[in-house]
Structure formats: C-alpha cells, structure tokens
Design a protein around this motif. Sequence first.
Motif, PDB file in Angstrom:
ATOM      1  N   GLN A  35     -33.028  30.609 -13.461  1.00  0.00           N
ATOM      2  CA  GLN A  35     -33.457  32.195 -12.861  1.00  0.00           C
ATOM      3  C   GLN A  35     -33.910  31.626 -11.985  1.00  0.00           C
ATOM      4  N   THR A  36     -33.234  32.156 -10.510  1.00  0.00           N
ATOM      5  CA  THR A  36     -34.735  32.214 -10.106  1.00  0.00           C
ATOM      6  C   THR A  36     -34.311  33.402  -9.192  1.00  0.00           C
ATOM      7  N   GLY A  37     -35.324  33.995  -8.652  1.00  0.00           N
ATOM      8  CA  GLY A  37     -35.532  34.657  -7.303  1.00  0.00           C
ATOM      9  C   GLY A  37     -35.817  34.358  -6.097  1.00  0.00           C
ATOM     10  N   ALA A  38     -36.518  35.167  -5.525  1.00  0.00           N
ATOM     11  CA  ALA A  38     -37.275  35.447  -4.692  1.00  0.00           C
ATOM     12  C   ALA A  38     -38.223  36.612  -3.870  1.00  0.00           C
ATOM     13  N   CYS A  39     -39.170  36.130  -3.891  1.00  0.00           N
ATOM     14  CA  CYS A  39     -40.648  36.771  -3.293  1.00  0.00           C
ATOM     15  C   CYS A  39     -40.321  37.544  -1.897  1.00  0.00           C
ATOM     16  N   TYR A  40     -40.915  38.424  -2.104  1.00  0.00           N
ATOM     17  CA  TYR A  40     -40.689  39.454   0.291  1.00  0.00           C
ATOM     18  C   TYR A  40     -41.872  39.888  -0.257  1.00  0.00           C
ATOM     19  N   GLY A  41     -42.348  38.886   0.495  1.00  0.00           N
ATOM     20  CA  GLY A  41     -43.839  38.888   2.310  1.00  0.00           C
ATOM     21  C   GLY A  41     -43.385  40.240   2.643  1.00  0.00           C
ATOM     22  N   THR A  42     -44.066  40.550   2.929  1.00  0.00           N
ATOM     23  CA  THR A  42     -44.159  41.756   4.505  1.00  0.00           C
ATOM     24  C   THR A  42     -44.907  41.716   5.224  1.00  0.00           C
ATOM     25  N   LEU A  43     -45.932  40.554   5.477  1.00  0.00           N
ATOM     26  CA  LEU A  43     -46.886  40.228   6.095  1.00  0.00           C
ATOM     27  C   LEU A  43     -46.350  39.567   7.653  1.00  0.00           C
ATOM     28  N   ILE A 315     -38.736  32.047  -6.148  1.00  0.00           N
ATOM     29  CA  ILE A 315     -39.139  31.451  -4.983  1.00  0.00           C
ATOM     30  C   ILE A 315     -40.060  32.073  -3.984  1.00  0.00           C
ATOM     31  N   PHE A 316     -41.059  31.400  -3.180  1.00  0.00           N
ATOM     32  CA  PHE A 316     -41.855  31.738  -2.028  1.00  0.00           C
ATOM     33  C   PHE A 316     -41.513  30.782  -0.925  1.00  0.00           C
ATOM     34  N   ASP A 317     -40.765  31.633  -0.020  1.00  0.00           N
ATOM     35  CA  ASP A 317     -41.011  32.779   0.195  1.00  0.00           C
ATOM     36  C   ASP A 317     -39.553  33.441   0.465  1.00  0.00           C
ATOM     37  N   LEU A 318     -39.164  34.395   0.739  1.00  0.00           N
ATOM     38  CA  LEU A 318     -37.606  35.161   1.122  1.00  0.00           C
ATOM     39  C   LEU A 318     -37.562  34.918   2.975  1.00  0.00           C
ATOM     40  N   ILE A 319     -38.877  35.264   3.224  1.00  0.00           N
ATOM     41  CA  ILE A 319     -38.550  35.579   5.218  1.00  0.00           C
ATOM     42  C   ILE A 319     -39.508  35.169   5.153  1.00  0.00           C
ATOM     43  N   ASP A 320     -40.088  33.864   6.619  1.00  0.00           N
ATOM     44  CA  ASP A 320     -41.205  33.511   7.020  1.00  0.00           C
ATOM     45  C   ASP A 320     -42.248  35.460   7.842  1.00  0.00           C
ATOM     46  N   GLU A 321     -43.360  34.691   7.737  1.00  0.00           N
ATOM     47  CA  GLU A 321     -43.964  35.878   7.862  1.00  0.00           C
ATOM     48  C   GLU A 321     -45.320  35.479   8.815  1.00  0.00           C
ATOM     49  N   ASN A 322     -45.210  36.298  10.163  1.00  0.00           N
ATOM     50  CA  ASN A 322     -45.817  35.222  11.244  1.00  0.00           C
ATOM     51  C   ASN A 322     -47.162  35.331  11.314  1.00  0.00           C
ATOM     52  N   GLN A 323     -47.133  36.749  10.509  1.00  0.00           N
ATOM     53  CA  GLN A 323     -48.891  37.354  10.509  1.00  0.00           C
ATOM     54  C   GLN A 323     -50.048  36.793   8.799  1.00  0.00           C
ATOM     55  N   VAL A 334     -36.714  30.772   2.785  1.00  0.00           N
ATOM     56  CA  VAL A 334     -35.793  30.423   3.257  1.00  0.00           C
ATOM     57  C   VAL A 334     -35.253  30.601   4.154  1.00  0.00           C
ATOM     58  N   PHE A 335     -35.737  32.135   4.747  1.00  0.00           N
ATOM     59  CA  PHE A 335     -34.442  32.571   5.873  1.00  0.00           C
ATOM     60  C   PHE A 335     -35.564  32.955   7.338  1.00  0.00           C
ATOM     61  N   TYR A 336     -35.055  33.300   8.532  1.00  0.00           N
ATOM     62  CA  TYR A 336     -35.659  33.072   8.929  1.00  0.00           C
ATOM     63  C   TYR A 336     -35.636  34.498   9.853  1.00  0.00           C
ATOM     64  N   PRO A 337     -36.797  35.028  10.015  1.00  0.00           N
ATOM     65  CA  PRO A 337     -36.727  36.794  10.653  1.00  0.00           C
ATOM     66  C   PRO A 337     -35.189  36.709  11.404  1.00  0.00           C
ATOM     67  N   ASN A 338     -35.169  36.020  11.533  1.00  0.00           N
ATOM     68  CA  ASN A 338     -32.772  37.071  12.326  1.00  0.00           C
ATOM     69  C   ASN A 338     -31.923  36.733  11.009  1.00  0.00           C
ATOM     70  N   LYS A 339     -32.974  36.625   9.996  1.00  0.00           N
ATOM     71  CA  LYS A 339     -31.485  36.300   9.147  1.00  0.00           C
ATOM     72  C   LYS A 339     -30.632  35.116   8.657  1.00  0.00           C
ATOM     73  N   GLN A 340     -31.166  34.452   9.242  1.00  0.00           N
ATOM     74  CA  GLN A 340     -30.230  33.086   9.628  1.00  0.00           C
ATOM     75  C   GLN A 340     -31.487  31.914   8.224  1.00  0.00           C
ATOM     76  N   PRO A 341     -30.103  31.410   6.982  1.00  0.00           N
ATOM     77  CA  PRO A 341     -30.622  30.744   6.555  1.00  0.00           C
ATOM     78  C   PRO A 341     -31.236  28.986   7.320  1.00  0.00           C
ATOM     79  N   LYS A 342     -32.453  28.998   6.666  1.00  0.00           N
ATOM     80  CA  LYS A 342     -33.089  27.805   7.065  1.00  0.00           C
ATOM     81  C   LYS A 342     -32.212  26.305   6.772  1.00  0.00           C
ATOM     82  N   TYR A 343     -31.600  26.287   5.527  1.00  0.00           N
ATOM     83  CA  TYR A 343     -30.921  25.192   5.386  1.00  0.00           C
ATOM     84  C   TYR A 343     -29.638  26.026   3.918  1.00  0.00           C
ATOM     85  N   PRO A 344     -29.055  24.857   3.622  1.00  0.00           N
ATOM     86  CA  PRO A 344     -27.722  25.793   2.479  1.00  0.00           C
ATOM     87  C   PRO A 344     -28.879  26.134   0.855  1.00  0.00           C
ATOM     88  N   ILE A 345     -29.154  27.133   0.278  1.00  0.00           N
ATOM     89  CA  ILE A 345     -29.318  27.019  -1.165  1.00  0.00           C
ATOM     90  C   ILE A 345     -28.474  28.093  -1.419  1.00  0.00           C
TER      91      ILE A 345
END
Length: 352
Positions: A35-43, A315-323, A334-345
């Motif tokens: 039962q795995t979801g993702a945290c959607y941070g926005t910083l 899982i923290f975090d959905l997308i890298d937060e550069n701030q 798990v994803f870069y800001p360009n929406k590309q996954p860093k690795y298979p998951i």
Amino acid sequence: MASFHFLRHLAPVETVEFLLLVGLCLLCSLLADAQTGACYGTLGNNLPSPPEVVSLCHQHGIRAVRIYNPNQSILQALNGSGISVTIGIPNENIPLIGKSPPSARAWVQYNIKRFPGINFKYVVVGNEINPLDPTFAAIAPYVGPAMVNINSALFGLGKTIKVSTAISTGLLAQSYPPSAGAFRGDISGYIGPIIDFLKTHNSPLLANVYPYLAYISDTKDISLTYALFTSASPVVIDGHYRYQNLFDAILDAVHAALEKYGANNVGVVVSETGWPSAGGPAASVRNAMIYNNKLVGHVGRGTPRRPGRPVETYIFDLIDENQKSPEYEKHWGVFYPNKQPKYPIRFSWHGN
C-alpha cells in the motif's frame, strides 16, 4: 520505464551490477501486495503543473498522494482523478481551527466538500509538531482541539475520512530496542489526548519514518545494509522479535510507544519515508532505488511486532524540491522536475 542516460557515468562492472539490481527491484515490486503512495511536496520553482503531476501519477500507477496544504490548483487537478488524497492542515492554521469550530467548518466546506470527486482518506492536522520546540509553542496546545473540531465538521463523512496528525519519531524518548519504544514523558500532556482521540475514532497515527536520517546520525553503529533493507540476516534481536531492517525497527518502536498508552489497536501510517539521491552521505541514485523498491516490496508483510498487517506508506518525495535545505533535502524525489524517473520503480496500491 526510466531513462538510463546516467549509466554512462558508471564503470562497466557497476553498469552490470546496476542493471541486475534494476531487474531484482522490479521483480520484487511486481510481486508486492503493498500500500504505497507518494508525498507531493511543492517547495520548488521548477515543478510541473498540477495537471501534469496527476498525469504522471496515472502513468506510473501512483494511486495515493499526500499533499501538505489545500492548494486549490492541486485539488482541482485531483478532482475526479481517482487518486486517494491525504490532505494536510498547515501548522500555522491550527490555532484558529482549534479555537473556533466555525473556522473548522469553513475549512472543511472550502477544501473538502467543494471537491466531491476527490477520494479524501485523511485530514492531517499539522506535520512534525514538537511541543518542546519554542517554534511550536503557540501551535501545539491546539493540535488536539483542532482534530476534534475538524472531525465534527466532517459530520457525515467521518466514517470515510479519518483525522490524525503526523509526528516525527523525535517524540520518542527511546527507540532501541524497539520494544522499549516510548514517547517522551514531558510531552504526555500533548500526545495523550491525541492518542485518546485516535482510539475513540478508530483513526491511525501518522508517523514520518526516516532510516536515512538515523543512519547518517550514527554511521558507527548503524550499517548501510541495515538501513537499506539489504542485510542478509537479522541485525537486532529484541526478545522473540528479529529485525533485518531499520524501517521495521523504527516503526515497531512507535507501535510499542502506542501500546504503553493502551493503544494496541491504533494503527500507524508511514506518512513519509524515502532516501535522497544526492547531496549527503550515502545519498545516490542507486541507494535511493534500492531503498524505495525494497520498501514497496516489503511493507505488505507488516513488521515483526505486527506481522501480516500491511503498512500504508507514502514515499517522500514525488518530485525533487529545489527550494529546500540542506542540500540533501532537494533530492528526495522519485522523479526529476522534468518528469523523468530517476530509476525504475513500480508503485502498488491496494487500498481505498
């Protein structure tokens, strides 16, 4: 499927090892009943738009997200998406909601009831509030009352939407061995009413569980394999409980702490966990891939203290937060800001 452009930076032997690991991780996640979801941070100032993020979740089988505030653009994008949503009340909003039932009703009306197409699962009243930290002195007394007021405002929805708060494991006075887990005695006036609320309303406690932070704070006594789910044998023997990974040990310390309050039946949702891919000790794409894939493949089994009880996990975090800061805080996505996954998951979700 992830792009493997980063393989060119690896030596030939490392490349073979990496690809073998990819196959193993994918196999584990395909077999997982998790039962795995993702945290959607926005910083971040370079993040994709909310509709793009929702599309990304659909593309990669992410069927549950945690958001930290009622961002209206995000809620609009999630409305009708079929994605389960855990929504947070920001710490700074808690005192007013705790003091004023009408404010709680207004918050629920504006952020919950206006979005009938969202499957809200939890309302999280605050994140990692420590009543002993002066920063939270004006907030902590209102967490419990705010939970009560929000729950009342959810009248008619309370059976499907549960109210809780998300704690840091820093509220534990002791966590080793796991069976000795206990909340600090000097926060009993804070945590006691919260636990009573959870027991009364059959709600889980949310806990942010970070083996990475534990590891980098004590690399002498904590092995990397224990933190990464890759130990070949149990590392900690606690009575008849055997711990082969640090995630289970931390989580069972929280379970033990709840039991000391007579809350044996209060579940724990892991509201944040993960591993950074850069910016700190042992932070790498490879280690992040190992941790998160092993996590997905593991949480469906429960813990030694609560075997066979799947652990709902984000899982923290959905997308890298550069701030964010320090540097390693920028690289949990798990994803870069360009929406590309860093690795298979492969995320797996079998819940509401």
